[in-house]
Enzyme design. Structure first.
Site, PDB file in Angstrom:
ATOM      1  CG  ASN A  72      -2.135   0.754   1.200  1.00  0.00           C
ATOM      2  OD1 ASN A  72      -2.842   0.820   2.193  1.00  0.00           O
ATOM      3  ND2 ASN A  72      -2.467   1.353   0.075  1.00  0.00           N
TER       4      ASN A  72
ATOM      5  CG  ASN B  83      -8.883   8.180  -0.408  1.00  0.00           C
ATOM      6  OD1 ASN B  83      -8.246   7.399   0.286  1.00  0.00           O
ATOM      7  ND2 ASN B  83     -10.121   8.548  -0.102  1.00  0.00           N
TER       8      ASN B  83
ATOM      9  CB  CYS C 277      -4.532   5.143   5.545  1.00  0.00           C
ATOM     10  SG  CYS C 277      -3.666   3.895   4.586  1.00  0.00           S
ATOM     11  N   GLY C 278      -4.622   2.574   7.952  1.00  0.00           N
ATOM     12  CA  GLY C 278      -3.813   1.818   8.906  1.00  0.00           C
ATOM     13  C   GLY C 278      -2.398   1.565   8.427  1.00  0.00           C
ATOM     14  CG  ASN C 279      -1.283  -0.944   5.192  1.00  0.00           C
ATOM     15  OD1 ASN C 279      -0.848  -1.701   6.051  1.00  0.00           O
ATOM     16  ND2 ASN C 279      -2.087  -1.361   4.223  1.00  0.00           N
TER      17      ASN C 279
ATOM     18  CG  ASN D 212     -11.451   3.832   7.184  1.00  0.00           C
ATOM     19  OD1 ASN D 212     -11.527   2.940   8.018  1.00  0.00           O
ATOM     20  ND2 ASN D 212     -10.504   3.832   6.274  1.00  0.00           N
TER      21      ASN D 212
ATOM     22  CG  ASN E 219     -12.215   1.591   2.220  1.00  0.00           C
ATOM     23  OD1 ASN E 219     -11.603   2.104   1.312  1.00  0.00           O
ATOM     24  ND2 ASN E 219     -12.400   2.199   3.383  1.00  0.00           N
TER      25      ASN E 219
ATOM     26  NE  ARG F 137     -13.995   6.318   1.692  1.00  0.00           N
ATOM     27  CZ  ARG F 137     -14.230   6.879   2.869  1.00  0.00           C
ATOM     28  NH1 ARG F 137     -15.425   7.328   3.163  1.00  0.00           N
ATOM     29  NH2 ARG F 137     -13.276   6.971   3.764  1.00  0.00           N
TER      30      ARG F 137
ATOM     31  CB  CYS G   4      -6.842  -1.878   2.796  1.00  0.00           C
ATOM     32  SG  CYS G   4      -7.911  -0.701   3.672  1.00  0.00           S
ATOM     33  N   GLY G   5      -4.830  -1.450   5.638  1.00  0.00           N
ATOM     34  CA  GLY G   5      -4.703  -1.744   7.064  1.00  0.00           C
ATOM     35  C   GLY G   5      -6.030  -1.756   7.791  1.00  0.00           C
TER      36      GLY G   5
END
Length: 306
Positions: free
Chosen positions: A21, A85, A94-96, A179, A212, A237, A245-246
């Protein structure tokens, strides 16, 4: 022909990723730069820009209303992850990205994180606490919740997802990790491979702010050595399919553990096309369960915009 927006010449940037990512990272402590959605989309374009799943701007929390709100309860959350995004739209979390963000701050000398120390980061999904882990960094993602808890309890699903590559609409469960996420369970690896994520999945009813969509396949056996295992692909998304995606991995673990029923483990490995992420459920001080996400973070390049 569309006009390519002017980009800030001389802007230093880094490129990083967490399990594939990938992000463009920029340091702007005082919040002087105001990237338009068109500029973000141009920067993230895979062929005409640097390329990335999103743009992360490092700003002092005091420069943004959301950051100032976080500082009121946590004065040491000095840095805020301003995340966009790839299409230029603003994202909550965003976790990553937050792992790569902390790695970037350390590499830039803007932050120190020694041993068992933790750092608190502001995001539009609230405060996130990050520490080092065996494979990189671990992030306290906070509590999770079902978007429609009554439907989750009665049917274990709350929506249908129409996906190119699958012959019929599939039931799904909506999970919020700060999210929105919609998790679809598939029967086997062949179905996971058949999913065509070049086209946006259609969620019915349509979430008002988008979502997402995660497609998950439980491993056989589901639990090994006390750890649950699933494979996942995701349509993000505002981005499209990404290698990882984290927050999506967290949502996939939430939904799969719920479907598995009592006795399902609290620790999970989520295999994504870009690698493997760890997800763990921990009790929270307020009685609400919290989710920890762990995985690598890498800076692969640095440059300056022409």
């Amino acid at each position: 022909m569309s006009t390519i927006p002017a980009l800030p010449s001389g802007l230093p940037f880094a490129k990083g990723h967490g399990t594939g990512n990938d992000f463009i990272l920029v340091s702007d402590p005082t919040g002087e730069r105001d990237f338009t959605p068109e500029q973000v989309a141009s920067l993230c374009h895979r062929h005409r820009g640097i390329g990335g799943d999103g743009l992360i701007v490092a700003v002092h929390s005091s420069t943004l209303p959301e950051g100032r709100a976080i500082l009121q309860s946590c004065p040491d959350a000095q840095w805020f992850m301003d995340y966009r995004n790839a299409d230029g739209s603003v994202s909550e979390m965003c976790g990553n990205g937050v792992r790569v963000f902390v790695h970037f701050l350390l590499a830039e000398g803007l932050l120190e994180l020694d041993g068992a120390a933790t750092v608190r980061i502001g995001t539009r999904a609230g405060l996130k606490t990050v520490s080092r882990s065996a494979d990189g960094y671990a992030v306290d993602m906070g509590p999770w919740w079902f978007e429609f808890p009554d439907l989750a309890a009665s049917r274990a699903s709350d929506s249908l997802v129409d996906t190119v590559g699958l012959s019929v609409n599939r039931p799904a469960l909506s999970v919020n990790m700060g999210n929105p996420h919609t998790v679809v369970a598939l029967a086997d690896a062949a179905e996971l491979q058949a999913v065509a994520l070049t086209a946006q999945p259609q969620v019915l009813p349509a979430p008002p702010n988008g979502t997402n969509v995660e497609y998950v396949v439980p491993a056989e056996p589901l639990v090994e050595h006390g750890v649950g295992r699933v494979a996942m692909r995701v349509y993000e998304r505002g981005v499209g399919e990404t290698l990882s995606c984290g927050t999506g991995a967290c949502a996939a673990a939430v939904a799969t553990r719920y479907w598995a029923g009592s006795g399902a483990p609290d620790a999970w490995w989520v295999e994504v096309p870009g690698g493997v992420l760890g997800v763990r459920f921990n009790p929270g001080p307020d009685g609400r369960e919290r989710v920890e996400l762990s995985g690598p973070a890498v800076i692969v390049a640095r440059g300056v915009l022409n």
